[in-house]
Each structure stands twice: as C-alpha cells, then as structure tokens.
Design a protein around this motif. Structure first.
Motif, PDB file in Angstrom:
ATOM      1  N   THR A  91      49.606  54.046  35.065  1.00 37.93           N
ATOM      2  CA  THR A  91      50.915  53.511  34.677  1.00 37.93           C
ATOM      3  C   THR A  91      50.729  52.571  33.501  1.00 37.93           C
ATOM      4  O   THR A  91      49.779  51.774  33.472  1.00 37.93           O
ATOM      5  N   ARG A  92      51.641  52.654  32.545  1.00 41.28           N
ATOM      6  CA  ARG A  92      51.569  51.806  31.353  1.00 41.28           C
ATOM      7  C   ARG A  92      52.482  50.592  31.455  1.00 41.28           C
ATOM      8  O   ARG A  92      52.837  49.999  30.440  1.00 41.28           O
ATOM      9  N   ASN A  93      52.850  50.235  32.678  1.00 41.17           N
ATOM     10  CA  ASN A  93      53.771  49.129  32.856  1.00 41.17           C
ATOM     11  C   ASN A  93      53.141  47.816  32.370  1.00 41.17           C
ATOM     12  O   ASN A  93      52.095  47.407  32.888  1.00 41.17           O
ATOM     13  N   PRO A  94      53.755  47.123  31.408  1.00 42.56           N
ATOM     14  CA  PRO A  94      53.149  45.898  30.853  1.00 42.56           C
ATOM     15  C   PRO A  94      53.089  44.746  31.856  1.00 42.56           C
ATOM     16  O   PRO A  94      52.184  43.911  31.789  1.00 42.56           O
ATOM     17  N   GLU A  95      54.060  44.671  32.771  1.00 47.05           N
ATOM     18  CA  GLU A  95      54.060  43.590  33.761  1.00 47.05           C
ATOM     19  C   GLU A  95      52.848  43.708  34.687  1.00 47.05           C
ATOM     20  O   GLU A  95      52.210  42.701  35.024  1.00 47.05           O
ATOM     21  N   LEU A  96      52.522  44.924  35.090  1.00 48.55           N
ATOM     22  CA  LEU A  96      51.363  45.129  35.956  1.00 48.55           C
ATOM     23  C   LEU A  96      50.078  44.807  35.213  1.00 48.55           C
ATOM     24  O   LEU A  96      49.181  44.132  35.742  1.00 48.55           O
ATOM     25  N   ALA A  97      49.982  45.244  33.971  1.00 52.50           N
ATOM     26  CA  ALA A  97      48.781  44.956  33.161  1.00 52.50           C
ATOM     27  C   ALA A  97      48.605  43.452  32.973  1.00 52.50           C
ATOM     28  O   ALA A  97      47.485  42.926  33.070  1.00 52.50           O
ATOM     29  N   ALA A  98      49.710  42.747  32.726  1.00 48.56           N
ATOM     30  CA  ALA A  98      49.629  41.300  32.532  1.00 48.56           C
ATOM     31  C   ALA A  98      49.217  40.597  33.819  1.00 48.56           C
ATOM     32  O   ALA A  98      48.420  39.643  33.794  1.00 48.56           O
ATOM     33  N   ALA A  99      49.717  41.043  34.959  1.00 55.49           N
ATOM     34  CA  ALA A  99      49.360  40.422  36.235  1.00 55.49           C
ATOM     35  C   ALA A  99      47.881  40.598  36.527  1.00 55.49           C
ATOM     36  O   ALA A  99      47.212  39.672  37.012  1.00 55.49           O
ATOM     37  N   ILE A 100      47.336  41.791  36.231  1.00 49.02           N
ATOM     38  CA  ILE A 100      45.908  42.035  36.449  1.00 49.02           C
ATOM     39  C   ILE A 100      45.072  41.139  35.543  1.00 49.02           C
ATOM     40  O   ILE A 100      44.075  40.548  35.962  1.00 49.02           O
ATOM     41  N   ALA A 101      45.518  40.999  34.297  1.00 48.95           N
ATOM     42  CA  ALA A 101      44.775  40.166  33.340  1.00 48.95           C
ATOM     43  C   ALA A 101      44.849  38.688  33.707  1.00 48.95           C
ATOM     44  O   ALA A 101      43.903  37.932  33.450  1.00 48.95           O
ATOM     45  N   ALA A 103      45.112  37.405  36.779  1.00 50.54           N
ATOM     46  CA  ALA A 103      44.743  37.135  38.173  1.00 50.54           C
ATOM     47  C   ALA A 103      43.911  35.866  38.307  1.00 50.54           C
ATOM     48  O   ALA A 103      43.955  35.190  39.332  1.00 50.54           O
ATOM     49  N   GLY A 104      43.120  35.527  37.285  1.00 53.63           N
ATOM     50  CA  GLY A 104      42.435  34.238  37.248  1.00 53.63           C
ATOM     51  C   GLY A 104      41.292  34.107  38.226  1.00 53.63           C
ATOM     52  O   GLY A 104      40.529  35.041  38.450  1.00 53.63           O
ATOM     53  N   GLN A 105      41.206  32.933  38.853  1.00 57.91           N
ATOM     54  CA  GLN A 105      40.099  32.619  39.738  1.00 57.91           C
ATOM     55  C   GLN A 105      40.215  33.369  41.062  1.00 57.91           C
ATOM     56  O   GLN A 105      41.312  33.736  41.484  1.00 57.91           O
ATOM     57  N   PRO A 106      39.088  33.582  41.741  1.00 59.28           N
ATOM     58  CA  PRO A 106      39.115  34.230  43.050  1.00 59.28           C
ATOM     59  C   PRO A 106      40.059  33.504  44.004  1.00 59.28           C
ATOM     60  O   PRO A 106      40.042  32.273  44.092  1.00 59.28           O
ATOM     61  N   GLY A 107      40.884  34.263  44.703  1.00 61.49           N
ATOM     62  CA  GLY A 107      41.830  33.689  45.643  1.00 61.49           C
ATOM     63  C   GLY A 107      43.184  33.379  45.042  1.00 61.49           C
ATOM     64  O   GLY A 107      44.154  33.168  45.765  1.00 61.49           O
ATOM     65  N   HIS A 108      43.289  33.375  43.705  1.00 62.21           N
ATOM     66  CA  HIS A 108      44.575  33.095  43.066  1.00 62.21           C
ATOM     67  C   HIS A 108      45.479  34.311  43.167  1.00 62.21           C
ATOM     68  O   HIS A 108      45.043  35.440  42.944  1.00 62.21           O
ATOM     69  N   ARG A 109      46.754  34.091  43.504  1.00 64.87           N
ATOM     70  CA  ARG A 109      47.698  35.192  43.608  1.00 64.87           C
ATOM     71  C   ARG A 109      48.671  35.147  42.435  1.00 64.87           C
ATOM     72  O   ARG A 109      49.415  34.170  42.269  1.00 64.87           O
ATOM     73  N   ALA A 134      31.630  40.326  47.085  1.00 65.76           N
ATOM     74  CA  ALA A 134      31.493  40.217  48.539  1.00 65.76           C
ATOM     75  C   ALA A 134      30.119  39.711  48.958  1.00 65.76           C
ATOM     76  O   ALA A 134      29.951  39.213  50.057  1.00 65.76           O
ATOM     77  N   SER A 135      29.101  39.838  48.109  1.00 57.81           N
ATOM     78  CA  SER A 135      27.760  39.359  48.440  1.00 57.81           C
ATOM     79  C   SER A 135      27.031  39.022  47.145  1.00 57.81           C
ATOM     80  O   SER A 135      27.474  39.377  46.054  1.00 57.81           O
ATOM     81  N   LYS A 136      25.912  38.320  47.277  1.00 61.23           N
ATOM     82  CA  LYS A 136      25.138  37.940  46.096  1.00 61.23           C
ATOM     83  C   LYS A 136      24.605  39.154  45.359  1.00 61.23           C
ATOM     84  O   LYS A 136      24.278  39.081  44.172  1.00 61.23           O
ATOM     85  N   SER A 137      24.477  40.259  46.054  1.00 55.77           N
ATOM     86  CA  SER A 137      23.917  41.449  45.426  1.00 55.77           C
ATOM     87  C   SER A 137      24.924  42.147  44.513  1.00 55.77           C
ATOM     88  O   SER A 137      24.560  43.051  43.776  1.00 55.77           O
ATOM     89  N   GLU A 138      26.211  41.730  44.587  1.00 54.15           N
ATOM     90  CA  GLU A 138      27.215  42.349  43.740  1.00 54.15           C
ATOM     91  C   GLU A 138      27.555  41.412  42.593  1.00 54.15           C
ATOM     92  O   GLU A 138      27.564  40.198  42.737  1.00 54.15           O
ATOM     93  N   THR A 139      27.852  41.986  41.453  1.00 53.98           N
ATOM     94  CA  THR A 139      28.066  41.186  40.244  1.00 53.98           C
ATOM     95  C   THR A 139      29.512  41.144  39.802  1.00 53.98           C
ATOM     96  O   THR A 139      29.899  40.266  39.050  1.00 53.98           O
ATOM     97  N   ALA A 140      30.331  42.095  40.239  1.00 49.80           N
ATOM     98  CA  ALA A 140      31.702  42.189  39.739  1.00 49.80           C
ATOM     99  C   ALA A 140      32.699  41.795  40.811  1.00 49.80           C
ATOM    100  O   ALA A 140      32.486  42.039  41.993  1.00 49.80           O
ATOM    101  N   ALA A 141      33.778  41.149  40.391  1.00 49.86           N
ATOM    102  CA  ALA A 141      34.859  40.803  41.315  1.00 49.86           C
ATOM    103  C   ALA A 141      35.736  42.033  41.547  1.00 49.86           C
ATOM    104  O   ALA A 141      35.617  43.040  40.867  1.00 49.86           O
ATOM    105  N   THR A 142      36.589  41.913  42.527  1.00 47.35           N
ATOM    106  CA  THR A 142      37.515  42.990  42.852  1.00 47.35           C
ATOM    107  C   THR A 142      38.936  42.458  42.768  1.00 47.35           C
ATOM    108  O   THR A 142      39.208  41.340  43.196  1.00 47.35           O
ATOM    109  N   ILE A 143      39.832  43.235  42.199  1.00 49.35           N
ATOM    110  CA  ILE A 143      41.238  42.839  42.076  1.00 49.35           C
ATOM    111  C   ILE A 143      42.065  43.708  43.008  1.00 49.35           C
ATOM    112  O   ILE A 143      42.006  44.942  42.955  1.00 49.35           O
TER     113      ILE A 143
END
Length: 389
Positions: A91-101, A103-109, A134-143
């Motif tokens: 989807t090319r919806n700009p509102e969704l793209a902006a929300a993903i961008a 999202a900020g710090q972990p836990g922020h909604r 989810a663990s030290k062995s992983e390097t990327a966050a999840t949105i």
C-alpha cells in the motif's frame, strides 16, 4: 479504540517473547544474520497463528519497513500482502508510511488514521509500535502495526442519525395536525358541531398514523435486537404463507382483490421463526393490497428453486401483484428505512416506509435473500429465498 489496541499489543508482545525464548532454547542462542532471520520470518506457522489470533488486521515489519508478516484480516483490508518487500509495494498510503517512520523508541505507540479507496472505501485507525530485539542475538527491531476498521461503525452512526431525523420528521406532521385542530376546537370551532365532527375524524386518522409508525419502529427494533441470533426452530413456508393469507383475506376482499395461494405439494421446511416469517409475508401481501391494482389479483406461491444434483433444493416464497409496477431506479432502495417511491401516495395509503425494511431484516436473520422484480404497467414480484432443512 486505544484500550483494545493496547490489549492486542500486550498480547502479541507476550507471544513474541515466548517465541523468542523457545527459539533461544532450541537453537542455543544461535547468532542471526539480520532481518532475513527474524523469528517472525522463520517462526513459520506459529508466527502466523499468533498474528491471526488478533481481533484486528495486523502487520509485522522490520526497521527498513519491509513486510515480514500479515494476518488474514490485513489481507482482507489491504489486498495482496507482498511479504519480503517494502510496505509501499502493498500500500502506498502516506499516513501508514509516516507512522512506521515515526514509531520512534521501543514501546512507543504512534497513532494514525488512514482512508483506503480500493477495493472499497474504508476508514481505519491504527497504531504502530516498535519492539526492541527479542534477544541479544538479534540486531533489528520489529515494528507491529495494528489497524481497526471503523467503516462499519461510521455507517451505523450515520444510519442512527438518519433514522432519528426521519422518525422525528414522520411524527412531526401528525403531531402538528393534532395540535392545530386541538387549538381550533378549543377556540374558533368551540361551538361548531359540524366542524368538530370533521376535525375529530382527521385527528383520529393522524393518531392512527402515529400508532402504525410506532408499532413498526418497535417491530424493527425487536428484529434488529435478534439479528445475531440464528433461529433454532423449524418452520414450514406452506404454513407461514397460509397464516399470512388467512389474516389478510378480509382486507383484500374489502378492496375487491383476489388473493390466491399456491402451496408446495411437499413440506417446505426451513430453519426459522414461524411468527417472524408470517410478519414478513404479511408485510409483502399488505403492500401488494395497498399499492396493487384496484380489483386486481395477488398470488402467493411457495416453490423449490436451484435443485442441483446431490444438493437439497432451496425454497422460495413469492408475492406477485398486477399493479402499476415500480420504476427500475427505485427498486434497489425499496428496503431502506422510510424510503418511498411516492411519499404523498404512501402516506395516503397509511404506509410508514418501514415495512420492507422489516422484511429485509427478518430474511437476513434467517440467512435468506430478498429479490424484487418489477415492470412498470405490469406488476411486481417480491421473492424470499431460504436454504431448506
């Protein structure tokens, strides 16, 4: 909306932690090589089941806005989900793209609203939440993105507003007539016996009109309250039609209308509420009497249809008149509340504009369908179809 989405996020967070712990125990803290090895991609059916357990459309993306997972509800709303590609390919919806961008710090909604125009127009509210690895062995966050479709709620809200406005309008006219005549009887016509008799007859007619409207509003309300409860008893359409015809034969006879009933030669059993079905058929027959040809004829027929090999035939009940017919542009809207082809003519005949709306709700509760066929100058046929037992 926020408490519901918050609960969903907490639920998914716990599932994510459990999944990560299970992978760590199984793989001995194996080092992952980037987003391609996130648990949401390699978790397989478990990850997909977790997403599908949520009550709303949900998406899982990585830090680069690449879509990793999506549940079936998200597919229903967004169409094809292009897993492994940037969210803009889905989807090319700009509102969704902006929300993903944002999202900020972990836990922020990050809350947002978006409107989709294809395949149908929908208004949605959503929350994008970033989870730390989810663990030290992983390097990327999840949105995590969770959407809530507000289209049905908006439609119901508009329907309520229109319903209150229409009901108020329908009651205002007879109330104004009653008020005016009461004032006249108490004043200028106080000693005029002839005027009193004439005014009282009109007042009685307007009071009866309000009574019919209130009765139909209560009937519609009762049907709507049971809309989610599927009937558990068995009803025979032959008996339903017979009862409806028997009740309305005197009315038809007084207008010189021939009311003909043709039952099915075999039992016509469906899963249904006998009294509600009788009400639906009575509404159809009564409409045919009111709007049909004077001294004309009405037929009520119960029959089979759609008899396919290896399947039980479905059943239908049709009410046909030889009246003036209905123009094609009006047919799709006939089951709307308060919709009339001719408002003045309907009121003159004592119609409330709710009869067919009641029929539609009853038929829907019985998992049936209503079909309207009409030709101007020839007549109309209203057909109710139901799955047989």
């Amino acid at each position: 909306m926020l408490p519901r989405l918050t609960a969903a996020i907490k639920h998914l967070s716990l599932k994510l932690s459990s999944l990560a712990a299970a992978r760590g125990q199984r793989d001995g803290e194996k080092k992952y090589g980037g987003p391609a090895e996130q648990p949401w991609q390699n978790g397989g059916q478990l990850a997909f089941s977790i997403l599908n357990s949520l009550p709303d459309p949900a998406l899982i993306l990585d830090d680069f806005a690449v879509l990793l997972r999506g549940n079936n509800l998200a597919r229903d709303v967004l169409g094809e989900l292009r897993i492994g590609e940037h969210i803009s390919r889905t989807t090319r919806n700009p509102e969704l793209a902006a929300a993903i961008a944002n999202a900020g710090q972990p836990g922020h909604r990050e809350q947002f609203e978006l409107v989709l125009h294809s395949p149908i127009e929908r208004r949605l509210e959503g929350v994008a939440t970033r989870f730390a690895p989810a663990s030290k062995s992983e390097t990327a966050a999840t949105i995590l993105v969770i959407l809530q479709d507000l289209s049905e709620r908006d439609a119901l809200s508009r329907m309520r507003v229109e319903f209150v406005a229409n009901a108020s309008h329908e009651l205002r006219t007879p109330l104004a007539v009653l008020t005016g005549f009461i004032e006249t009887l108490a004043g200028p016509a106080k000693g005029d016996v002839a005027a009193q008799q004439r005014f009282l007859a009109i007042m009685a007619e307007q009071a009866a009109r309000m009574t019919r409207l209130i009765d139909d509003l209560l009937a519609l309300s009762r049907v709507e309250m049971r809309a989610h409860l599927a009937p558990t008893t068995i009803a025979d359409l032959n008996l339903v039609a017979a009862d409806a015809v028997e009740h309305l034969k005197p009315v038809a006879s007084s207008d010189g209308i021939a009311l003909v009933y043709q039952p099915l030669t075999a039992a016509a059993e469906i899963r249904g509420d006998h009294d509600e079905l009788v009400q639906a058929v009575q509404n159809l027959v009564h409409n045919a009497i009111k709007y049909g040809r004077p001294a004309g004829s009405i037929s009520v027929v119960v029959s089979h249809y759609g008899n396919r090999p290896g399947q039980l035939p479905s059943l239908q009940l049709s009410v046909t008149d030889d009246g003036p017919g209905i123009a094609p542009e009006h047919v799709p809207r006939l089951t709307e509340r308060f919709y009339r082809v001719s408002t003045s003519f309907s009121r003159e005949k004592g119609g409330t504009g709710l009869g067919l709306a009641i029929v539609k709700h009853i038929v829907t509760r019985h998992h049936g369908a209503i079909h309207i066929a009409s030709k101007v100058g020839i007549g109309s046929t209203f057909t109710l179809s139901f799955p047989s037992v």
